[in-house]
Write a protein that holds these residues in place. Structure first.
Motif, mmCIF file in Angstrom:
data_model
loop_
_atom_site.group_PDB
_atom_site.id
_atom_site.type_symbol
_atom_site.label_atom_id
_atom_site.label_comp_id
_atom_site.label_asym_id
_atom_site.label_seq_id
_atom_site.Cartn_x
_atom_site.Cartn_y
_atom_site.Cartn_z
ATOM 1 N N SER A 12 0.836 -1.200 0.000
ATOM 2 C CA SER A 12 0.000 0.000 0.000
ATOM 3 C C SER A 12 0.869 1.248 0.000
ATOM 4 O O SER A 12 1.938 1.268 0.620
ATOM 5 C CB SER A 12 -0.899 0.026 1.241
ATOM 6 O OG SER A 12 -1.772 -1.076 1.267
ATOM 7 N N GLY A 47 -2.877 4.327 1.325
ATOM 8 C CA GLY A 47 -3.432 3.004 1.573
ATOM 9 C C GLY A 47 -3.835 2.270 0.308
ATOM 10 O O GLY A 47 -4.463 1.215 0.371
ATOM 11 N N THR A 61 -3.325 0.057 -3.074
ATOM 12 C CA THR A 61 -2.477 -0.939 -3.713
ATOM 13 C C THR A 61 -2.447 -0.671 -5.214
ATOM 14 O O THR A 61 -3.171 0.185 -5.722
ATOM 15 C CB THR A 61 -3.026 -2.354 -3.473
ATOM 16 O OG1 THR A 61 -4.307 -2.459 -4.119
ATOM 17 C CG2 THR A 61 -3.184 -2.648 -1.987
ATOM 18 N N LYS A 87 -8.400 -5.776 0.230
ATOM 19 C CA LYS A 87 -7.609 -4.870 1.058
ATOM 20 C C LYS A 87 -8.166 -3.460 0.911
ATOM 21 O O LYS A 87 -8.534 -3.032 -0.191
ATOM 22 C CB LYS A 87 -6.147 -4.905 0.615
ATOM 23 C CG LYS A 87 -5.195 -4.232 1.599
ATOM 24 C CD LYS A 87 -3.746 -4.523 1.220
ATOM 25 C CE LYS A 87 -2.797 -3.958 2.271
ATOM 26 N NZ LYS A 87 -1.383 -4.249 1.932
ATOM 27 N N ASP A 118 -8.176 0.837 1.356
ATOM 28 C CA ASP A 118 -7.278 1.994 1.339
ATOM 29 C C ASP A 118 -7.519 2.878 2.558
ATOM 30 O O ASP A 118 -8.281 2.519 3.470
ATOM 31 C CB ASP A 118 -7.429 2.781 0.040
ATOM 32 C CG ASP A 118 -8.797 3.451 -0.103
ATOM 33 O OD1 ASP A 118 -9.582 3.482 0.873
ATOM 34 O OD2 ASP A 118 -9.082 3.965 -1.206
#
Length: 243
Positions: free
Chosen positions: A173, A177, A179, A206, A208
Motif C-alpha cells: 500500500s 493506503g 495498492t 484490502k 485503502d
C-alpha cells in the motif's frame, strides 16, 4: 548588453537549445563551465539530457569534472531525466549514462528512482534496461509508491508484467493506503487489473485509507463488471458482490 550572469550561464542555454558548436566553443574558452551551476542548481549536462541532445551530453561527459550522479536542486540525476523522456526517447542516453557508471538505484528529493520516472511515462525499454542495471522494483518513493503503483495508474500491462517478474510486492500500500489494484481500477484500467488478478496471493479486499476496496474505486459500472468477471475467472470473489 549581456551581463556577467548571462555569460556565466550561456553554456546552459546552449546545451538546452542543442547548440553543439556553441557548447564546444564555450568549453574551449573555459573548461570549468562544465561544472558551473545555474539558478536551478543544474549543470549544462542536465539541460542537454532533459532536452535529449546526445551529442552535447557525450561532449560534457568527456570533461574531467563529469560526475554521472550529479543532481540538480530537485535531486534529479541525468539518468532520471533521460529515463523520463517520453516514448523511450531517452533509451540511448540511459544506456550511455549507465555505461558511465550512473547509479540506477539513486532516489530524487521525492524518493523516486529512475525506474519510477520511466514507468510513469510507460517507457518499457528504458524500464527493462534499468532493471538489468540493478534498479529495484521494490523501491518506494516518499509517497510509499512502488514503480508498480505507477505502472498500474498509467495503465501499462507490459510494464506491470515486467515488474511482477522482478519480484515487486503486489499487495503493498502507498501512503494513501492504495495498492496497485486500487490504482488500476480507479483509473479505469481493467486490463491491468485483470493482469494483477492473475497473481497468486493478491488481496482483492484490502482497503485503502478511506476504507475502500479496490473494486469500490471503479469509476463506473462497466469497469466494475469487467473486473468482477476477470476476478471470477481467476477464482476470486469480491466482498459485497452477489454471485
Amino acid at each position: 548588453m549581456t551581463t556577467i550572469t548571462e555569460d556565466k550561464h550561456a553554456i546552459h542555454a546552449a546545451a538546452r537549445e542543442g547548440r553543439l558548436a556553441a557548447v564546444e566553443s564555450l568549453l574551449s574558452a573555459n573548461p570549468k563551465l562544465s561544472s558551473t551551476r545555474d539558478p536551478d542548481d543544474r549543470l549544462a549536462i542536465h539541460w542537454a539530457t532533459s532536452h535529449n541532445h546526445p551529442d552535447i551530453v557525450r561532449l560534457l561527459a568527456s570533461q574531467k569534472s563529469f560526475d554521472p550522479d550529479a543532481v540538480d536542486a530537485s535531486g534529479w540525476t541525468c539518468l532520471m531525466m533521460a529515463s523520463s523522456l517520453k516514448d523511450d526517447a531517452g533509451l540511448d542516453l540511459v544506456k550511455f549514462l549507465l555505461g558511465k557508471e550512473a547509479d540506477a538505484k539513486l532516489a530524487s528529493g521525492t524518493g523516486g528512482t529512475a525506474l519510477h520516472f520511466a514507468v510513469s511515462k510507460s517507457n518499457l525499454e528504458v524500464a527493462k534496461t534499468l532493471l538489468a542495471a540493478g534498479a529495484s522494483a521494490r523501491a518506494k518513493d516518499k509517497r510509499g509508491q512502488l514503480p508498480l503503483h505507477r505502472a498500474a495508474a498509467v495503465g501499462s500491462v507490459t510494464i506491470v508484467k515486467l515488474l511482477l517478474q522482478n519480484r515487486t510486492p503486489v499487495n503493498a500500500s502507498d501512503s494513501d493506503g492504495m495498492t496497485a489494484l486500487h490504482h488500476a481500477i480507479s483509473e479505469g484500467h481493467g486490463d491491468v487489473a485483470g493482469e494483477l488478478l492473475k497473481v497468486e496471493g493478491l488481496e482483492v479486499d484490502k482497503r485503502d485509507g478511506e476504507g475502500r476496496t479496490a473494486l469500490e474505486c471503479a469509476p463506473d459500472a462497466k469497469v466494475r463488471e469487467f473486473v468482477v468477471a476477470a476476478g471470477r475467472r481467476e477464482g476470486f470473489e469480491f466482498e459485497g458482490v452477489d454471485g
